[in-house]
Structure formats: structure tokens, C-alpha cells
Enzyme design. Sequence first.
Site, PDB file in Angstrom:
ATOM      1  N   GLU A 171      -5.235  -4.972  10.416  1.00 14.16           N
ATOM      2  CA  GLU A 171      -4.066  -3.878  10.538  1.00 14.16           C
ATOM      3  C   GLU A 171      -4.296  -3.331  12.196  1.00 14.16           C
ATOM      4  O   GLU A 171      -5.365  -2.169  12.150  1.00 14.16           O
ATOM      5  CB  GLU A 171      -4.198  -2.873   9.478  1.00 14.16           C
ATOM      6  CG  GLU A 171      -3.751  -3.395   8.267  1.00 14.16           C
ATOM      7  CD  GLU A 171      -3.468  -2.338   7.275  1.00 14.16           C
ATOM      8  OE1 GLU A 171      -2.241  -2.861   6.766  1.00 14.16           O
ATOM      9  OE2 GLU A 171      -4.101  -1.450   7.086  1.00 14.16           O
ATOM     10  N   SER A 189       3.623  -2.065  10.196  1.00 13.29           N
ATOM     11  CA  SER A 189       5.173  -1.800  10.434  1.00 13.29           C
ATOM     12  C   SER A 189       5.790  -3.483  10.316  1.00 13.29           C
ATOM     13  O   SER A 189       6.685  -3.845  10.965  1.00 13.29           O
ATOM     14  CB  SER A 189       5.332  -1.417  11.894  1.00 13.29           C
ATOM     15  OG  SER A 189       4.897  -0.332  12.264  1.00 13.29           O
ATOM     16  N   LYS A 225      -0.140   4.169  -0.138  1.00  7.84           N
ATOM     17  CA  LYS A 225      -0.724   5.262   0.341  1.00  7.84           C
ATOM     18  C   LYS A 225      -0.427   6.657  -0.671  1.00  7.84           C
ATOM     19  O   LYS A 225      -0.164   6.327  -1.734  1.00  7.84           O
ATOM     20  CB  LYS A 225       0.108   5.560   1.721  1.00  7.84           C
ATOM     21  CG  LYS A 225      -0.128   4.345   2.863  1.00  7.84           C
ATOM     22  CD  LYS A 225      -0.070   4.583   4.087  1.00  7.84           C
ATOM     23  CE  LYS A 225      -0.042   3.319   4.995  1.00  7.84           C
ATOM     24  NZ  LYS A 225      -0.022   3.389   6.240  1.00  7.84           N
ATOM     25  N   ASN A 242       0.746  -1.045  -0.019  1.00 10.97           N
ATOM     26  CA  ASN A 242      -0.078   0.042  -0.006  1.00 10.97           C
ATOM     27  C   ASN A 242       0.740   1.192  -0.010  1.00 10.97           C
ATOM     28  O   ASN A 242       1.519   1.610   0.964  1.00 10.97           O
ATOM     29  CB  ASN A 242      -0.959  -0.048   1.067  1.00 10.97           C
ATOM     30  CG  ASN A 242      -1.788   1.384   1.412  1.00 10.97           C
ATOM     31  OD1 ASN A 242      -1.718   2.009   0.407  1.00 10.97           O
ATOM     32  ND2 ASN A 242      -2.392   1.280   2.442  1.00 10.97           N
ATOM     33  N   GLU A 283      -6.926   4.678   8.157  1.00 10.29           N
ATOM     34  CA  GLU A 283      -6.541   5.898   7.788  1.00 10.29           C
ATOM     35  C   GLU A 283      -7.886   6.616   7.059  1.00 10.29           C
ATOM     36  O   GLU A 283      -8.233   7.708   7.304  1.00 10.29           O
ATOM     37  CB  GLU A 283      -5.377   6.433   6.649  1.00 10.29           C
ATOM     38  CG  GLU A 283      -4.166   6.229   7.556  1.00 10.29           C
ATOM     39  CD  GLU A 283      -3.150   5.620   6.688  1.00 10.29           C
ATOM     40  OE1 GLU A 283      -3.146   5.562   5.488  1.00 10.29           O
ATOM     41  OE2 GLU A 283      -1.742   5.009   7.274  1.00 10.29           O
ATOM     42  N   HIS A 320      -9.382   0.940   5.027  1.00 10.19           N
ATOM     43  CA  HIS A 320      -8.184   1.381   5.712  1.00 10.19           C
ATOM     44  C   HIS A 320      -8.476   1.816   7.362  1.00 10.19           C
ATOM     45  O   HIS A 320      -9.267   3.284   6.878  1.00 10.19           O
ATOM     46  CB  HIS A 320      -7.201   1.898   4.654  1.00 10.19           C
ATOM     47  CG  HIS A 320      -5.643   1.771   5.244  1.00 10.19           C
ATOM     48  ND1 HIS A 320      -5.181   2.863   6.215  1.00 10.19           N
ATOM     49  CD2 HIS A 320      -4.687   1.161   5.085  1.00 10.19           C
ATOM     50  CE1 HIS A 320      -3.942   2.571   6.499  1.00 10.19           C
ATOM     51  NE2 HIS A 320      -3.691   1.521   5.869  1.00 10.19           N
ATOM     52  N   GLY A 370       2.658   2.486  10.766  1.00 12.54           N
ATOM     53  CA  GLY A 370       3.561   3.589  10.464  1.00 12.54           C
ATOM     54  C   GLY A 370       4.236   3.948  11.857  1.00 12.54           C
ATOM     55  O   GLY A 370       4.937   4.991  11.943  1.00 12.54           O
TER      56      GLY A 370
HETATM   57  P1  13P Z   1       3.054   0.482   7.693  1.00 12.50           P
HETATM   58  O1  13P Z   1       3.718  -0.864   7.136  1.00 12.50           O
HETATM   59  O2  13P Z   1       3.762   1.793   6.910  1.00 12.50           O
HETATM   60  O3  13P Z   1       3.063   0.467   9.119  1.00 12.50           O
HETATM   61  O4  13P Z   1       1.661   0.644   7.003  1.00 12.50           O
HETATM   62  C1  13P Z   1       0.785  -0.372   7.260  1.00 12.50           C
HETATM   63  C2  13P Z   1      -0.439  -0.359   6.318  1.00 12.50           C
HETATM   64  O5  13P Z   1      -1.303   0.801   6.962  1.00 12.50           O
HETATM   65  C3  13P Z   1      -0.774  -0.767   5.174  1.00 12.50           C
HETATM   66  O6  13P Z   1      -2.050  -0.727   4.650  1.00 12.50           O
END
Ligand code: 13P
Length: 248
Positions: free
Chosen positions: A166, A211, A11, A9, A96, A94, A172
Site C-alpha cells: 500500500e 485508491s 477503517k 478495510n 495509518e 497499516h 485515500g
Molecule cells: P483507499 O482504498 O481508501 O485508498 O484505502 C486503502 C487502504 O488503506 C486499505 O487498507
Amino acid sequence: MRKTIVAGNWKMNASKESVKTLIEGILSGMNGVSSEVIVCAPFPYLSQVETLISNTSLMLGAQNLNVNTKGAFTGEVSPDMIKDFGAQHVIVGHSERRSLYGESITIVAEKTKAAIDAGLIPLLCVGESLEERDSGNTEVVVAEQLNAVINLLGIEAFEGIIIAYEPVWAIGTGLTASPEQAQAVHLFIRGLLADSSESIAQKTPILYGGSMNAGNAAELISCSDIDGGLIGGAALKAEDFLQICKAG
Ligand code: 13P
């Protein structure tokens, strides 16, 4: 046996130049990768990625979609538009989008339906915040997120859904869930699906995200109910991403 799936992803991280470098880097190292590999690009780059990965085993996904098929929805992107650019997958729910853009469990369920109706495979994200984990509510939250989809679409829809667990606190932050923590929630999710259909529960891929990196992927993916990863930061470097793809 469920196949291992690794999805990147990206982002909101891309430029025409970085996309070219990243995809070419991934493609040059795909020998020996047995996992299914998906890259989820920002909308403006779907076309570029479609071209770069044509006739390869890499698959393309988008990161969001509108629930409507077309019409007066300025700035939005329909499921059919995503398909038109060669994507087979789309990330839905997601954290976010849930937290920054107010996507409720109802909207996420409707987006999951819109994706399936268009012939896309949703990567349905679920997961708890730190506060929810600390107050012992992880399973309640994850169940609520999944039940909204089961109630709208029925358990059969999970024949065409990939789930990604997740935990919000791991995204992150560098704070990966331990294999034990992740496996426990994955097992809970599979059990929840099994309450409606044992065979669908056994077939549904459940990825871990938060992560995950080249150093911890193998241990996480070796857990019996972890079928791969949804990768953020580590998906932006071909070398790291490939190492994760090879961990499966
Ligand atoms: P990270 O791997 O940067 O923690 O992000 C995970 C994520 O949100 C994948 O959708």
C-alpha cells in the site's frame, strides 16, 4: 496458481445500520465471485458481522491487535478476543497505524508474530511515502519493513501471511499507483521473499491497496504479481466492492 483475494478495510467507518446494509448487499451479489473475500471491521462490529456472515463464504478480519495475550492493557484488544468473534484475519502494519500511532517496524513484526501465534492470518501492510518514492527509496523502505518480519519469524511464517503493498501516497488520495508501478514493487517483494525461499515466494499472496476502485481493479489484478486488493473507501459500498471482487 495463487487465488485472488479481495479484502475490505472499513477503517473507522461503521454503524449497526450501515454494517447490516453493507453485508447484506455484499452477500446478495456473491454469486459468480471466485475471489476469496474478507471484510475487516472495527472491533465493536466484529460480533455483528460474525453473525451476519455465518454459513457464507465471506471471511472476517480485524484491523489491529495488541501483542499481549491478556492482562492490564486498558483499551486494548488481544489476538484471542479477535478469534473469539470468528475472525480469521487481522490487518497489521497499516500505514495509518505506523504514522498516526507510532508503530515501528519492530512493533509491526511483533504484532505479526502475535497474530500468527493466535492462529490468525496477518494482512501485513508495507509501503513507501511520497517523499520516500521521490527520493528513490521505495525498495529500501519496503525491504526494511519486510526484513523486520523475516528476521523475527523466519521466511516459513510467510506460509501464513498475506502481504499488502500500500503506497502511502495512494491511500485515500484517488492517486492509484499505475499497474506498472504496482507490478514493479510486487515483483520486488516476491524477489525479496525468493532470496530466502523460492517456493514460499511463489505461494505468498501480495495484494495491492491504495485508491483501488471498481474502475481500475481489473487492470491492477491482471498484473502477474498482483494477487488481489486491500480496499478502503470503495469497500464501503456493496456495489463497488462486489465489482472489485468480480475483477479477480
Ligand atoms: P483507499 O482504498 O481508501 O485508498 O484505502 C486503502 C487502504 O488503506 C486499505 O487498507
